[in-house]
Design a protein around this motif. Structure first.
Motif, PDB file in Angstrom:
ATOM      1  N   TYR A  42       0.931  -1.156  -0.015  1.00 33.56           N
ATOM      2  CA  TYR A  42      -0.051   0.128   0.174  1.00 33.56           C
ATOM      3  C   TYR A  42       0.970   1.295  -0.093  1.00 33.56           C
ATOM      4  O   TYR A  42       1.809   1.253   0.721  1.00 33.56           O
ATOM      5  CB  TYR A  42      -0.932   0.026   1.169  1.00 33.56           C
ATOM      6  N   GLY A  43       0.425   2.246  -0.695  1.00 31.31           N
ATOM      7  CA  GLY A  43       1.023   3.533  -0.729  1.00 31.31           C
ATOM      8  C   GLY A  43       0.421   4.498  -1.850  1.00 31.31           C
ATOM      9  O   GLY A  43      -0.524   3.967  -2.600  1.00 31.31           O
ATOM     10  N   PRO A  44       1.162   5.805  -2.194  1.00 32.40           N
ATOM     11  CA  PRO A  44       0.610   6.366  -3.266  1.00 32.40           C
ATOM     12  C   PRO A  44       0.604   5.747  -4.532  1.00 32.40           C
ATOM     13  O   PRO A  44       1.378   4.937  -4.814  1.00 32.40           O
ATOM     14  CB  PRO A  44       1.524   7.686  -3.120  1.00 32.40           C
ATOM     15  N   PRO A  45      -0.320   6.408  -5.434  1.00 36.99           N
ATOM     16  CA  PRO A  45      -0.175   5.734  -7.095  1.00 36.99           C
ATOM     17  C   PRO A  45       1.493   6.126  -7.664  1.00 36.99           C
ATOM     18  O   PRO A  45       1.945   7.014  -7.311  1.00 36.99           O
ATOM     19  CB  PRO A  45      -1.275   6.490  -7.727  1.00 36.99           C
ATOM     20  N   GLY A  46       1.608   5.407  -8.657  1.00 33.54           N
ATOM     21  CA  GLY A  46       2.814   5.523  -9.332  1.00 33.54           C
ATOM     22  C   GLY A  46       3.939   5.186  -8.430  1.00 33.54           C
ATOM     23  O   GLY A  46       5.030   5.596  -8.960  1.00 33.54           O
ATOM     24  N   ARG A  55       1.641 -10.138   5.111  1.00 32.87           N
ATOM     25  CA  ARG A  55       2.578  -9.115   5.369  1.00 32.87           C
ATOM     26  C   ARG A  55       2.232  -7.882   4.707  1.00 32.87           C
ATOM     27  O   ARG A  55       1.937  -8.021   3.631  1.00 32.87           O
ATOM     28  CB  ARG A  55       4.175  -9.620   4.908  1.00 32.87           C
ATOM     29  N   VAL A  56       2.468  -6.741   5.427  1.00 28.63           N
ATOM     30  CA  VAL A  56       2.012  -5.374   4.904  1.00 28.63           C
ATOM     31  C   VAL A  56       3.195  -4.597   4.802  1.00 28.63           C
ATOM     32  O   VAL A  56       4.232  -4.392   5.617  1.00 28.63           O
ATOM     33  CB  VAL A  56       1.013  -4.538   5.714  1.00 28.63           C
ATOM     34  N   PHE A  57       3.413  -4.199   3.589  1.00 27.93           N
ATOM     35  CA  PHE A  57       4.553  -3.349   2.904  1.00 27.93           C
ATOM     36  C   PHE A  57       4.160  -2.013   2.577  1.00 27.93           C
ATOM     37  O   PHE A  57       3.064  -2.086   1.689  1.00 27.93           O
ATOM     38  CB  PHE A  57       5.486  -4.120   1.828  1.00 27.93           C
ATOM     39  N   GLU A  58       4.715  -1.064   3.006  1.00 21.70           N
ATOM     40  CA  GLU A  58       4.202   0.410   3.077  1.00 21.70           C
ATOM     41  C   GLU A  58       5.287   0.946   2.022  1.00 21.70           C
ATOM     42  O   GLU A  58       6.501   1.020   2.268  1.00 21.70           O
ATOM     43  CB  GLU A  58       4.086   1.285   4.138  1.00 21.70           C
ATOM     44  N   PHE A  59       4.853   1.409   0.725  1.00 24.39           N
ATOM     45  CA  PHE A  59       5.391   2.356  -0.294  1.00 24.39           C
ATOM     46  C   PHE A  59       5.317   3.630  -0.215  1.00 24.39           C
ATOM     47  O   PHE A  59       4.372   4.202   0.178  1.00 24.39           O
ATOM     48  CB  PHE A  59       4.859   1.795  -1.603  1.00 24.39           C
ATOM     49  N   SER A  60       6.699   4.191  -0.194  1.00 28.87           N
ATOM     50  CA  SER A  60       6.676   5.699  -0.104  1.00 28.87           C
ATOM     51  C   SER A  60       6.520   6.305  -1.572  1.00 28.87           C
ATOM     52  O   SER A  60       7.002   5.725  -2.577  1.00 28.87           O
ATOM     53  CB  SER A  60       8.031   6.058   0.555  1.00 28.87           C
ATOM     54  N   ARG A  61       6.337   7.772  -1.564  1.00 24.97           N
ATOM     55  CA  ARG A  61       6.596   8.328  -2.726  1.00 24.97           C
ATOM     56  C   ARG A  61       7.727   8.274  -3.262  1.00 24.97           C
ATOM     57  O   ARG A  61       8.882   8.412  -2.582  1.00 24.97           O
ATOM     58  CB  ARG A  61       5.860  10.053  -2.484  1.00 24.97           C
ATOM     59  N   LEU A  62       8.052   8.408  -4.653  1.00 22.85           N
ATOM     60  CA  LEU A  62       9.323   8.477  -4.967  1.00 22.85           C
ATOM     61  C   LEU A  62       9.997   9.741  -5.079  1.00 22.85           C
ATOM     62  O   LEU A  62       9.326  10.526  -5.175  1.00 22.85           O
ATOM     63  CB  LEU A  62       9.373   7.924  -6.482  1.00 22.85           C
ATOM     64  N   THR A  63      11.251   9.639  -4.739  1.00 29.54           N
ATOM     65  CA  THR A  63      12.026  11.055  -4.839  1.00 29.54           C
ATOM     66  C   THR A  63      12.082  11.602  -6.230  1.00 29.54           C
ATOM     67  O   THR A  63      12.071  10.852  -7.132  1.00 29.54           O
ATOM     68  CB  THR A  63      13.596  10.639  -4.084  1.00 29.54           C
ATOM     69  N   GLU A  64      12.665  12.931  -6.281  1.00 27.19           N
ATOM     70  CA  GLU A  64      12.783  13.533  -7.551  1.00 27.19           C
ATOM     71  C   GLU A  64      14.016  12.559  -8.310  1.00 27.19           C
ATOM     72  O   GLU A  64      14.214  12.547  -9.548  1.00 27.19           O
ATOM     73  CB  GLU A  64      13.039  14.911  -7.334  1.00 27.19           C
ATOM     74  N   LYS A  65      15.054  12.412  -7.408  1.00 23.76           N
ATOM     75  CA  LYS A  65      16.097  11.562  -8.085  1.00 23.76           C
ATOM     76  C   LYS A  65      15.785  10.039  -8.507  1.00 23.76           C
ATOM     77  O   LYS A  65      15.939   9.810  -9.771  1.00 23.76           O
ATOM     78  CB  LYS A  65      17.140  11.222  -6.943  1.00 23.76           C
ATOM     79  N   ASP A  66      14.855   9.263  -7.917  1.00 26.26           N
ATOM     80  CA  ASP A  66      13.994   8.238  -8.619  1.00 26.26           C
ATOM     81  C   ASP A  66      13.406   8.577  -9.923  1.00 26.26           C
ATOM     82  O   ASP A  66      13.744   7.747 -10.752  1.00 26.26           O
ATOM     83  CB  ASP A  66      13.193   7.565  -7.720  1.00 26.26           C
ATOM     84  N   ILE A  67      12.639   9.342  -9.774  1.00 28.45           N
ATOM     85  CA  ILE A  67      11.781   9.796 -11.075  1.00 28.45           C
ATOM     86  C   ILE A  67      12.576  10.297 -12.445  1.00 28.45           C
ATOM     87  O   ILE A  67      12.764  10.009 -13.227  1.00 28.45           O
ATOM     88  CB  ILE A  67      10.677  10.919 -10.938  1.00 28.45           C
ATOM     89  N   LEU A  68      13.745  10.948 -12.006  1.00 34.49           N
ATOM     90  CA  LEU A  68      14.707  11.533 -12.977  1.00 34.49           C
ATOM     91  C   LEU A  68      15.406  10.321 -13.483  1.00 34.49           C
ATOM     92  O   LEU A  68      15.685  10.144 -14.959  1.00 34.49           O
ATOM     93  CB  LEU A  68      15.829  12.177 -12.378  1.00 34.49           C
ATOM     94  N   GLN A  69      15.666   9.150 -12.852  1.00 37.85           N
ATOM     95  CA  GLN A  69      16.428   7.997 -13.284  1.00 37.85           C
ATOM     96  C   GLN A  69      15.396   7.271 -14.173  1.00 37.85           C
ATOM     97  O   GLN A  69      15.784   6.795 -15.141  1.00 37.85           O
ATOM     98  CB  GLN A  69      16.496   7.024 -12.048  1.00 37.85           C
TER      99      GLN A  69
END
Length: 443
Positions: free
Chosen positions: A56-60, A159-173
């Protein structure tokens, strides 16, 4: 056109974000805490021992992508359903097919359920037995907190895994990878994307790689090539493609103004707080950042000096979410003024930090026997004093013996906290009396 050619044609027509979806764990972008080297999830995937889980976490942020990678790497049968359209009958059909595959070929079945929080209790219960018996491996994907929005029975088996918003560095990649990938990305085109254009897409996407990739594709296919055959993507093109204005000042100034806004609210200067907020919005800042700061400050800097501040702040944020710009600025401004003008107290935050420190220090506390769940109904045996039998309050130890005299929350004399302070003093006065007391309930 045969089936293979048709499949290739469909893949070429798919959106860039879908074409660039990572196929292996090594291609996966972001979420290093979840799938980084040595992480529990990565080890489980590599060993083929992953049980049922919920992402679970934000879209994308890669929830569905990671589920697809798991299915591919385990060479298992993979069935995808959406909780919005799929019901009990669909789940039962998957379970029966899974049983047959497991019995005849020893092949496991993964059931990926998108928007899994949308299933009600009856729908969730339809897969419980299959999950428990290992007939299917359930992977739920949701943008909602499963602990609050899903049935406890299904969550307790995953098992529950929480997804975080990607960083700008991740998105640039991800953007740069799409620009050079000739097979699935935009590498077959001659594209020159300015650095500030890519940085704007990464910033404006708000942690959502799918949004950034779709905006990049829109910029590429709608921009005419120059005489040299090169498509030039500028920051202005990027703004139009993602429909979000670039900040009109540099990054340093951006954080300085946010700091000024925060400190103005804390300092009870509503004029300055409103000005800095409008300056941020005018410069292209996401108003939701302002809304979140109002909510945080209502709890952090106002706290119980005015408990209604949090209600006003949350209402302002929700109103903006429903209305948007430009009218949404009105409830935001109301929230800013209310929080800025409210009496201030940071004792809630101090209590939280103090309690956290105690938790880290005291590792083996014992719950007083009369507070334990197994004894709460046997008052005469346990010694628990039911407060309502004593007028609403009675002197009694609630903290463990190891820290029984610790005080975490100390109210100020500001606003409503003055009333709380009076109540605490009154209780102390009652406790010091040797022969009974009279309880006065504050309205």
């Amino acid at each position: 056109m045969d089936l293979f050619d048709l499949q290739q044609h469909e893949e070429k027509l798919a959106p860039l974000a879908e074409r660039m979806r990572p196929r292996t764990i090594d291609e996966f972008i972001g979420q290093s805490k979840i799938v980084g080297n040595g992480s529990l999830l990565r080890r489980a995937i590599s060993a083929g021992r992953l049980g049922s889980c919920i992402f679970y976490g934000p879209p994308g942020t890669g929830k569905t992508t990671l589920a697809n990678i798991i299915a591919e790497n385990t060479n298992a049968n993979f069935v995808k359903l959406n909780a919005v359209t799929a019901g009990v009958a669909d789940a039962k059909k998957v379970i029966e097919e899974a049983k047959s595959l497991l019995r005849m070929y020893g092949k496991q079945t993964y059931l990926l359920l998108d928007e899994c929080h949308r299933w009600n209790k009856a729908q969730s219960d339809s897969v419980l037995q299959a999950v428990e018996q290992g007939h299917i491996i359930f992977i739920g994907s949701t943008t909602e907190n499963p602990y609050a929005n899903m049935t406890r029975a299904i969550v307790s088996r995953c098992r529950v895994f929480e997804f975080s918003r990607l960083t700008e560095k991740d998105i640039l990649q991800g953007l740069k990878r799409a620009l050079v990938d000739t097979e699935r990305g935009l590498g077959f085109m001659q594209i020159n994307a300015d650095d500030d254009a890519l940085h704007h897409l990464a910033w404006a996407a708000g942690g959502d790689l799918r949004t950034a990739l779709n905006a990049l594709e829109l910029a590429a296919i709608t921009t005419n090539a120059g005489k040299d055959g090169v498509v030039h993507i500028t920051k202005e093109v990027a703004e139009q493609s993602i429909q979000k204005k670039a900040l009109s000042f540099d990054e340093s100034m951006y954080y300085d103004i946010i700091s000024a806004f925060i400190k103005s609210m804390r300092g009870s200067d509503s004029n300055a707080a409103v000005y800095w907020a409008m300056r941020l919005i005018d410069a292209g800042c996401d108003p939701m950042l302002i809304a979140r700061r109002i909510v945080i400050h209502a709890a952090e800097d106002v706290g119980l000096a005015d408990p209604n501040a949090l209600n006003v702040a949350v209402s302002a944020m929700q109103a903006y979410e429903k209305i948007g710009l430009p009218e949404g600025r009105i409830p935001l401004t109301e929230g800013i003024i209310y929080v800025a003008e409210a009496p201030k107290s940071n004792k809630v935050v101090e209590a939280m930090f103090s309690a956290e420190d105690a938790v880290k220090t005291i590792r083996h506390e014992s719950v007083p026997i009369y507070l334990r769940d197994t004894n709460y109904k046997t008052e005469k045996v346990s010694g628990y004093k039911y407060p309502h039998d004593y007028g609403g309050w009675v002197k009694q130890q609630y903290l463990p013996d190891e820290i029984k005299d610790r005080v975490f929350y100390e109210p100020t004399e500001n606003g409503f906290e003055k009333v709380i302070n009076e109540r605490q003093e009154e209780r102390k006065h009652f406790a010091e009396k040797k022969h009974g007391y009279t309880y006065r309930h504050h309205q």
